[in-house]
Design a protein around this motif. Sequence first.
Motif, PDB file in Angstrom:
ATOM      1  N   VAL A   1      14.415 -44.877 -32.834  1.00 11.59           N
ATOM      2  CA  VAL A   1      13.170 -44.133 -32.639  1.00 11.59           C
ATOM      3  C   VAL A   1      12.221 -44.512 -33.775  1.00 11.59           C
ATOM      4  O   VAL A   1      12.515 -44.268 -34.944  1.00 11.59           O
ATOM      5  N   ASP A   2      11.119 -45.126 -33.394  1.00 15.34           N
ATOM      6  CA  ASP A   2      10.123 -45.534 -34.384  1.00 15.34           C
ATOM      7  C   ASP A   2       9.464 -44.278 -34.951  1.00 15.34           C
ATOM      8  O   ASP A   2       8.984 -43.433 -34.209  1.00 15.34           O
ATOM      9  N   GLY A   3       9.484 -44.158 -36.269  1.00 14.52           N
ATOM     10  CA  GLY A   3       8.877 -42.987 -36.889  1.00 14.52           C
ATOM     11  C   GLY A   3       9.865 -42.135 -37.643  1.00 14.52           C
ATOM     12  O   GLY A   3       9.473 -41.241 -38.380  1.00 14.52           O
ATOM     13  N   ILE A   4      11.148 -42.391 -37.485  1.00 12.38           N
ATOM     14  CA  ILE A   4      12.185 -41.729 -38.283  1.00 12.38           C
ATOM     15  C   ILE A   4      12.908 -42.828 -39.042  1.00 12.38           C
ATOM     16  O   ILE A   4      13.545 -43.687 -38.437  1.00 12.38           O
ATOM     17  N   VAL A   5      12.800 -42.797 -40.369  1.00 15.21           N
ATOM     18  CA  VAL A   5      13.396 -43.851 -41.185  1.00 15.21           C
ATOM     19  C   VAL A   5      14.787 -43.438 -41.665  1.00 15.21           C
ATOM     20  O   VAL A   5      15.750 -44.171 -41.515  1.00 15.21           O
ATOM     21  N   GLY A   6      14.892 -42.287 -42.284  1.00 13.41           N
ATOM     22  CA  GLY A   6      16.188 -41.836 -42.790  1.00 13.41           C
ATOM     23  C   GLY A   6      16.694 -42.721 -43.912  1.00 13.41           C
ATOM     24  O   GLY A   6      17.878 -43.069 -43.944  1.00 13.41           O
ATOM     25  N   GLU A   7      15.825 -43.053 -44.825  1.00 11.36           N
ATOM     26  CA  GLU A   7      16.140 -43.999 -45.892  1.00 11.36           C
ATOM     27  C   GLU A   7      17.386 -43.629 -46.692  1.00 11.36           C
ATOM     28  O   GLU A   7      18.152 -44.488 -47.089  1.00 11.36           O
ATOM     29  N   CYS A   8      17.616 -42.352 -46.949  1.00  9.60           N
ATOM     30  CA  CYS A   8      18.768 -41.944 -47.777  1.00  9.60           C
ATOM     31  C   CYS A   8      20.025 -41.699 -46.942  1.00  9.60           C
ATOM     32  O   CYS A   8      21.054 -41.315 -47.490  1.00  9.60           O
TER      33      CYS A   8
ATOM     34  N   GLY B   1      20.651 -39.398 -44.810  1.00  9.70           N
ATOM     35  CA  GLY B   1      20.930 -37.999 -44.504  1.00  9.70           C
ATOM     36  C   GLY B   1      21.417 -37.189 -45.682  1.00  9.70           C
ATOM     37  O   GLY B   1      21.937 -36.090 -45.517  1.00  9.70           O
ATOM     38  N   ALA B   2      21.265 -37.719 -46.884  1.00 10.53           N
ATOM     39  CA  ALA B   2      21.724 -37.022 -48.088  1.00 10.53           C
ATOM     40  C   ALA B   2      20.674 -36.056 -48.649  1.00 10.53           C
ATOM     41  O   ALA B   2      20.872 -35.500 -49.725  1.00 10.53           O
ATOM     42  N   MET B   3      19.578 -35.872 -47.928  1.00 12.60           N
ATOM     43  CA  MET B   3      18.465 -35.027 -48.355  1.00 12.60           C
ATOM     44  C   MET B   3      17.954 -35.453 -49.728  1.00 12.60           C
ATOM     45  O   MET B   3      17.741 -34.638 -50.622  1.00 12.60           O
ATOM     46  N   MET B   4      17.794 -36.773 -49.881  1.00 11.72           N
ATOM     47  CA  MET B   4      17.288 -37.344 -51.123  1.00 11.72           C
ATOM     48  C   MET B   4      15.915 -37.986 -50.927  1.00 11.72           C
ATOM     49  O   MET B   4      15.381 -38.578 -51.861  1.00 11.72           O
ATOM     50  N   CYS B   5      15.385 -37.925 -49.724  1.00 13.84           N
ATOM     51  CA  CYS B   5      14.060 -38.466 -49.453  1.00 13.84           C
ATOM     52  C   CYS B   5      13.452 -37.605 -48.343  1.00 13.84           C
ATOM     53  O   CYS B   5      14.062 -36.666 -47.894  1.00 13.84           O
ATOM     54  N   ALA B   6      12.277 -37.953 -47.929  1.00 10.73           N
ATOM     55  CA  ALA B   6      11.647 -37.187 -46.841  1.00 10.73           C
ATOM     56  C   ALA B   6      11.208 -38.126 -45.724  1.00 10.73           C
ATOM     57  O   ALA B   6      10.267 -37.847 -45.001  1.00 10.73           O
ATOM     58  N   THR B   7      11.942 -39.238 -45.573  1.00  9.99           N
ATOM     59  CA  THR B   7      11.545 -40.228 -44.573  1.00  9.99           C
ATOM     60  C   THR B   7      12.054 -39.913 -43.171  1.00  9.99           C
ATOM     61  O   THR B   7      11.935 -40.737 -42.279  1.00  9.99           O
TER      62      THR B   7
ATOM     63  N   MET C   1      12.089 -30.812 -50.924  1.00 13.90           N
ATOM     64  CA  MET C   1      12.075 -32.233 -50.582  1.00 13.90           C
ATOM     65  C   MET C   1      10.858 -32.582 -49.725  1.00 13.90           C
ATOM     66  O   MET C   1      10.255 -33.651 -49.880  1.00 13.90           O
ATOM     67  N   LEU C   2      10.432 -31.663 -48.864  1.00 16.39           N
ATOM     68  CA  LEU C   2       9.266 -31.918 -48.008  1.00 16.39           C
ATOM     69  C   LEU C   2       7.982 -32.056 -48.825  1.00 16.39           C
ATOM     70  O   LEU C   2       7.012 -32.647 -48.351  1.00 16.39           O
ATOM     71  N   GLU C   3       7.986 -31.540 -50.043  1.00 18.63           N
ATOM     72  CA  GLU C   3       6.800 -31.696 -50.896  1.00 18.63           C
ATOM     73  C   GLU C   3       6.502 -33.163 -51.172  1.00 18.63           C
ATOM     74  O   GLU C   3       5.382 -33.515 -51.491  1.00 18.63           O
ATOM     75  N   GLY C   4       7.498 -34.030 -51.013  1.00 22.28           N
ATOM     76  CA  GLY C   4       7.309 -35.456 -51.224  1.00 22.28           C
ATOM     77  C   GLY C   4       7.060 -36.243 -49.948  1.00 22.28           C
ATOM     78  O   GLY C   4       7.025 -37.463 -49.972  1.00 22.28           O
ATOM     79  N   ALA C   5       6.894 -35.544 -48.832  1.00 23.39           N
ATOM     80  CA  ALA C   5       6.669 -36.236 -47.557  1.00 23.39           C
ATOM     81  C   ALA C   5       5.337 -36.982 -47.587  1.00 23.39           C
ATOM     82  O   ALA C   5       4.367 -36.527 -48.199  1.00 23.39           O
ATOM     83  N   ALA C   6       5.316 -38.118 -46.903  1.00 21.53           N
ATOM     84  CA  ALA C   6       4.107 -38.945 -46.877  1.00 21.53           C
ATOM     85  C   ALA C   6       3.010 -38.336 -46.004  1.00 21.53           C
ATOM     86  O   ALA C   6       1.832 -38.511 -46.280  1.00 21.53           O
ATOM     87  N   ALA C   7       3.384 -37.633 -44.966  1.00 23.45           N
ATOM     88  CA  ALA C   7       2.400 -37.053 -44.042  1.00 23.45           C
ATOM     89  C   ALA C   7       2.262 -35.556 -44.296  1.00 23.45           C
ATOM     90  O   ALA C   7       3.081 -34.944 -44.996  1.00 23.45           O
TER      91      ALA C   7
ATOM     92  N   LEU D   1       6.490 -36.565 -34.218  1.00 22.84           N
ATOM     93  CA  LEU D   1       6.629 -37.470 -35.357  1.00 22.84           C
ATOM     94  C   LEU D   1       5.352 -37.471 -36.185  1.00 22.84           C
ATOM     95  O   LEU D   1       4.252 -37.414 -35.631  1.00 22.84           O
ATOM     96  N   PRO D   2       5.481 -37.550 -37.504  1.00 19.51           N
ATOM     97  CA  PRO D   2       4.286 -37.591 -38.349  1.00 19.51           C
ATOM     98  C   PRO D   2       3.611 -38.959 -38.284  1.00 19.51           C
ATOM     99  O   PRO D   2       4.192 -39.933 -37.810  1.00 19.51           O
ATOM    100  N   GLU D   3       2.407 -39.021 -38.808  1.00 16.43           N
ATOM    101  CA  GLU D   3       1.645 -40.274 -38.822  1.00 16.43           C
ATOM    102  C   GLU D   3       2.350 -41.355 -39.645  1.00 16.43           C
ATOM    103  O   GLU D   3       2.258 -42.535 -39.321  1.00 16.43           O
ATOM    104  N   GLU D   4       3.010 -40.952 -40.737  1.00 19.07           N
ATOM    105  CA  GLU D   4       3.695 -41.927 -41.590  1.00 19.07           C
ATOM    106  C   GLU D   4       4.895 -41.270 -42.254  1.00 19.07           C
ATOM    107  O   GLU D   4       4.972 -40.048 -42.353  1.00 19.07           O
ATOM    108  N   GLN D   5       5.809 -42.124 -42.723  1.00 15.74           N
ATOM    109  CA  GLN D   5       7.007 -41.623 -43.400  1.00 15.74           C
ATOM    110  C   GLN D   5       7.080 -42.097 -44.853  1.00 15.74           C
ATOM    111  O   GLN D   5       7.790 -41.526 -45.648  1.00 15.74           O
ATOM    112  N   MET D   6       6.395 -43.168 -45.176  1.00 13.22           N
ATOM    113  CA  MET D   6       6.512 -43.741 -46.515  1.00 13.22           C
ATOM    114  C   MET D   6       5.147 -44.057 -47.072  1.00 13.22           C
ATOM    115  O   MET D   6       4.234 -44.316 -46.372  1.00 13.22           O
TER     116      MET D   6
END
Length: 107
Positions: free
Chosen positions: A33-40, A42-48, A71-77, A102-107
């Motif tokens: 799914v384009d728009g969900i990155v999940g960079e970490c 699922g460790a709740m270490m990012c907001a992607t 963690m959401l305070e660091g979200a890109a969107a 989905l938000p406009e951006e993740q990073m």
Amino acid sequence: MIHVTFIAPDGQQTTIEAEEDSTLMQAAVAHDVDGIVGECGGAMMCATCHCHVDAAWQDRTGGPSPDEVEMLEGAAAEVDDRSRLSCQIRLTPALDGLVVHLPEEQM
């Protein structure tokens, strides 16, 4: 299987079938799914994996934990009262038919 519909900022909808007890983020990444990155992962270490739960589903998904809010305070969107980290939403039969935006951006 749990059916989840993702709505992109341009209105395009993608519906997937997810394994019960997986997280929304895991299901989105597994189905590309384009728009969900999940960079970490699922460790709740990012907001992607930020998403906006459709208002009709907010009662069933519940709200974010205090750590999730932080963690959401660091979200890109933009974050709003429907914002969640998709890695923190566990898919159960009660969420069959879930709709998220989905938000406009993740990073």
